[in-house]
Design a protein around this motif. Structure first.
Motif, PDB file in Angstrom:
ATOM      1  N   LEU A  45       0.818  -1.203   0.000  1.00 61.44           N
ATOM      2  CA  LEU A  45       0.000   0.000   0.000  1.00 61.44           C
ATOM      3  C   LEU A  45       0.859   1.262   0.000  1.00 61.44           C
ATOM      4  CD1 LEU A  45      -2.716  -1.131   2.579  1.00 61.44           C
ATOM      5  CD2 LEU A  45      -2.868  -1.133   0.090  1.00 61.44           C
ATOM      6  N   GLU A  46       2.004   1.199   0.669  1.00 63.76           N
ATOM      7  CA  GLU A  46       2.905   2.360   0.691  1.00 63.76           C
ATOM      8  C   GLU A  46       3.451   2.654  -0.700  1.00 63.76           C
ATOM      9  OE1 GLU A  46       5.852   1.456   3.574  1.00 63.76           O
ATOM     10  OE2 GLU A  46       4.544   1.826   5.294  1.00 63.76           O
ATOM     11  N   VAL A  47       3.826   1.598  -1.425  1.00 67.36           N
ATOM     12  CA  VAL A  47       4.339   1.778  -2.786  1.00 67.36           C
ATOM     13  C   VAL A  47       3.259   2.353  -3.683  1.00 67.36           C
ATOM     14  CG1 VAL A  47       5.181   0.569  -4.844  1.00 67.36           C
ATOM     15  CG2 VAL A  47       6.111  -0.005  -2.606  1.00 67.36           C
ATOM     16  N   LEU A  48       2.035   1.813  -3.572  1.00 68.38           N
ATOM     17  CA  LEU A  48       0.927   2.312  -4.386  1.00 68.38           C
ATOM     18  C   LEU A  48       0.615   3.770  -4.063  1.00 68.38           C
ATOM     19  CD1 LEU A  48      -1.516  -0.738  -4.303  1.00 68.38           C
ATOM     20  CD2 LEU A  48      -0.297   0.136  -6.293  1.00 68.38           C
ATOM     21  N   SER A  49       0.599   4.105  -2.763  1.00 63.50           N
ATOM     22  CA  SER A  49       0.304   5.482  -2.350  1.00 63.50           C
ATOM     23  C   SER A  49       1.374   6.440  -2.859  1.00 63.50           C
ATOM     24  CB  SER A  49       0.223   5.568  -0.816  1.00 63.50           C
ATOM     25  OG  SER A  49      -0.769   4.725  -0.317  1.00 63.50           O
ATOM     26  N   THR A  50       2.643   6.045  -2.718  1.00 60.89           N
ATOM     27  CA  THR A  50       3.736   6.904  -3.162  1.00 60.89           C
ATOM     28  C   THR A  50       3.728   7.070  -4.673  1.00 60.89           C
ATOM     29  OG1 THR A  50       5.082   6.095  -1.293  1.00 60.89           O
ATOM     30  CG2 THR A  50       6.239   7.266  -3.064  1.00 60.89           C
ATOM     31  N   ALA A  51       3.463   5.977  -5.397  1.00 63.11           N
ATOM     32  CA  ALA A  51       3.410   6.048  -6.863  1.00 63.11           C
ATOM     33  C   ALA A  51       2.304   6.993  -7.317  1.00 63.11           C
ATOM     34  CB  ALA A  51       3.191   4.656  -7.443  1.00 63.11           C
ATOM     35  N   LEU A  52       1.144   6.906  -6.663  1.00 66.79           N
ATOM     36  CA  LEU A  52       0.031   7.793  -7.014  1.00 66.79           C
ATOM     37  C   LEU A  52       0.386   9.246  -6.702  1.00 66.79           C
ATOM     38  CD1 LEU A  52      -2.881   8.026  -8.011  1.00 66.79           C
ATOM     39  CD2 LEU A  52      -3.654   7.661  -5.660  1.00 66.79           C
ATOM     40  N   LEU A  53       1.062   9.458  -5.570  1.00 64.95           N
ATOM     41  CA  LEU A  53       1.474  10.810  -5.191  1.00 64.95           C
ATOM     42  C   LEU A  53       2.466  11.385  -6.190  1.00 64.95           C
ATOM     43  CD1 LEU A  53       1.055  12.925  -2.974  1.00 64.95           C
ATOM     44  CD2 LEU A  53       3.026  11.956  -1.780  1.00 64.95           C
ATOM     45  N   ILE A  54       3.402  10.551  -6.638  1.00 63.62           N
ATOM     46  CA  ILE A  54       4.387  10.978  -7.648  1.00 63.62           C
ATOM     47  C   ILE A  54       3.673  11.404  -8.924  1.00 63.62           C
ATOM     48  CG2 ILE A  54       6.202  10.146  -9.206  1.00 63.62           C
ATOM     49  CD1 ILE A  54       7.219   8.428  -6.875  1.00 63.62           C
ATOM     50  N   LEU A 112       1.743  -6.535  -6.590  1.00 62.51           N
ATOM     51  CA  LEU A 112       1.300  -5.226  -7.070  1.00 62.51           C
ATOM     52  C   LEU A 112       0.513  -5.310  -8.376  1.00 62.51           C
ATOM     53  CD1 LEU A 112       4.197  -2.741  -6.230  1.00 62.51           C
ATOM     54  CD2 LEU A 112       1.805  -2.507  -5.611  1.00 62.51           C
ATOM     55  N   PRO A 113       1.045  -5.998  -9.403  1.00 61.48           N
ATOM     56  CA  PRO A 113       0.272  -6.115 -10.651  1.00 61.48           C
ATOM     57  C   PRO A 113      -1.091  -6.777 -10.447  1.00 61.48           C
ATOM     58  CG  PRO A 113       2.550  -6.705 -11.049  1.00 61.48           C
ATOM     59  CD  PRO A 113       2.397  -6.570  -9.559  1.00 61.48           C
ATOM     60  N   ASP A 114      -1.136  -7.820  -9.594  1.00 56.26           N
ATOM     61  CA  ASP A 114      -2.414  -8.486  -9.338  1.00 56.26           C
ATOM     62  C   ASP A 114      -3.414  -7.536  -8.690  1.00 56.26           C
ATOM     63  OD1 ASP A 114      -1.655 -10.870 -10.434  1.00 56.26           O
ATOM     64  OD2 ASP A 114      -1.149 -11.846  -8.541  1.00 56.26           O
ATOM     65  N   LEU A 115      -2.948  -6.747  -7.729  1.00 55.71           N
ATOM     66  CA  LEU A 115      -3.831  -5.785  -7.077  1.00 55.71           C
ATOM     67  C   LEU A 115      -4.269  -4.680  -8.033  1.00 55.71           C
ATOM     68  CD1 LEU A 115      -2.225  -5.350  -3.540  1.00 55.71           C
ATOM     69  CD2 LEU A 115      -4.487  -6.275  -4.051  1.00 55.71           C
ATOM     70  N   LEU A 116      -3.349  -4.265  -8.894  1.00 55.56           N
ATOM     71  CA  LEU A 116      -3.684  -3.221  -9.872  1.00 55.56           C
ATOM     72  C   LEU A 116      -4.770  -3.681 -10.840  1.00 55.56           C
ATOM     73  CD1 LEU A 116      -0.183  -1.688 -10.692  1.00 55.56           C
ATOM     74  CD2 LEU A 116      -2.123  -0.526  -9.632  1.00 55.56           C
ATOM     75  N   SER A 117      -4.878  -4.977 -11.044  1.00 56.77           N
ATOM     76  CA  SER A 117      -5.951  -5.508 -11.900  1.00 56.77           C
ATOM     77  C   SER A 117      -7.316  -5.116 -11.336  1.00 56.77           C
ATOM     78  CB  SER A 117      -5.851  -7.036 -11.998  1.00 56.77           C
ATOM     79  OG  SER A 117      -4.604  -7.425 -12.519  1.00 56.77           O
ATOM     80  N   TYR A 118      -7.443  -5.206 -10.002  1.00 52.81           N
ATOM     81  CA  TYR A 118      -8.684  -4.782  -9.342  1.00 52.81           C
ATOM     82  C   TYR A 118      -8.845  -3.268  -9.443  1.00 52.81           C
ATOM     83  CZ  TYR A 118      -8.774  -9.394  -7.067  1.00 52.81           C
ATOM     84  OH  TYR A 118      -8.822 -10.735  -6.822  1.00 52.81           O
ATOM     85  N   GLY A 119      -7.772  -2.545  -9.084  1.00 55.38           N
ATOM     86  CA  GLY A 119      -7.840  -1.091  -9.032  1.00 55.38           C
ATOM     87  C   GLY A 119      -8.154  -0.448 -10.367  1.00 55.38           C
ATOM     88  N   ILE A 120      -7.483  -0.897 -11.422  1.00 50.44           N
ATOM     89  CA  ILE A 120      -7.690  -0.307 -12.748  1.00 50.44           C
ATOM     90  C   ILE A 120      -9.104  -0.577 -13.250  1.00 50.44           C
ATOM     91  CG2 ILE A 120      -6.983  -0.429 -15.176  1.00 50.44           C
ATOM     92  CD1 ILE A 120      -4.127  -0.984 -14.163  1.00 50.44           C
TER      93      ILE A 120
END
Length: 243
Positions: A45-54, A112-120
């Motif tokens: 979640l930290e990586v996802l949050s930071t990536a979105l912030l970037i 991360l890629p598996d979770l992004l499948s849900y998110g996207i």
């Protein structure tokens, strides 16, 4: 709908506000799915949050990166909206950041890629529920008109929702133990790529190469990548069983 929202001295594209709402909902779904799977990994979640912030910060500051005129008054960047080119740059930075993190920490490589499948998928559904996207002309009864009722257009946003809903249902019904295996992401690439490719034929397209638009070529690459990943994973499983 207004294209630009004026909040005092600040301006924001209405389109980007909708994407922001969709991103928040998509992130919440990923967080919930990770929790339900019993994989409470804060680093994901930290990586996802930071990536979105970037991505957001780069998009917001993109006028400074793309226009030398803005350097005469840098603070003016606070009162203008980021550009589409800035969004591409921002997501590129976020992509490379995520890739580096996955490379440094092996446990993130497929989680991360598996979770992004849900998110996207959820992002696409939410965004297209909040907005309209008109495609090419059609004589079909469900076509929508803009000004002239004699001219109807394909409701592309509805098509995208219809393509995305079966995918999110399928993902949700898959065992939570598969998160981190990469199988969900591989199948997502194939299914979603096929769906987007089909929908693209109802949009107004500018041909580029091989009688396809660049967008359609991108969707085709998604499908091929998904097929290759599925093949590699299945072969790896067979090899492990044979050993």
């Amino acid at each position: 709908m207004p294209e630009i929202l004026q909040l005092g001295p600040f301006m924001l594209k209405y389109n980007w506000l909708l994407w922001a709402i969709a991103a928040v909902v998509g992130y919440s779904v990923m967080k919930y799915r990770l929790k339900k799977a019993g994989q409470v990994d804060k680093s994901v979640l930290e990586v996802l949050s930071t990536a979105l912030l970037i991505a957001i910060i780069t998009w917001k500051l993109s006028p400074l990166l793309l226009s030398t005129e803005m350097w005469k008054n840098p603070l003016s960047v606070l009162f203008v909206s980021g550009s589409d080119q800035g969004a591409i740059i921002g997501f590129t930075f976020a992509f490379f950041y995520t890739g580096i993190k996955c490379w440094k920490k092996e446990s993130l490589a497929w989680k991360l890629p598996d979770l992004l499948s849900y998110g996207i998928t959820v992002m696409v559904i939410v965004y297209n529920m909040l907005s309209w996207k008109y495609g090419s002309l059609t004589a079909l009864p469900w076509g929508i008109s803009i000004m002239d009722p004699n001219h109807k257009y394909h409701p592309v946003n509805v098509y995208l929702i219809l393509v995305s809903l079966p995918i999110i249902i399928w993902l949700w019904r898959r065992p939570s133990s598969l998160i981190g295996s990469g199988e969900l992401f591989a199948s997502f690439l194939s299914f979603f790529g096929i769906g987007l490719l089909v929908v693209s034929f109802f949009e107004n397209q500018t041909m580029s190469v091989f009688v396809m638009s660049w967008k359609q070529l991108f969707y085709l690459v998604m499908v091929l990548c998904g097929i290759v990943l599925n093949y590699v994973m299945k072969k790896k499983q067979v090899d492990q069983l044979s050993d």
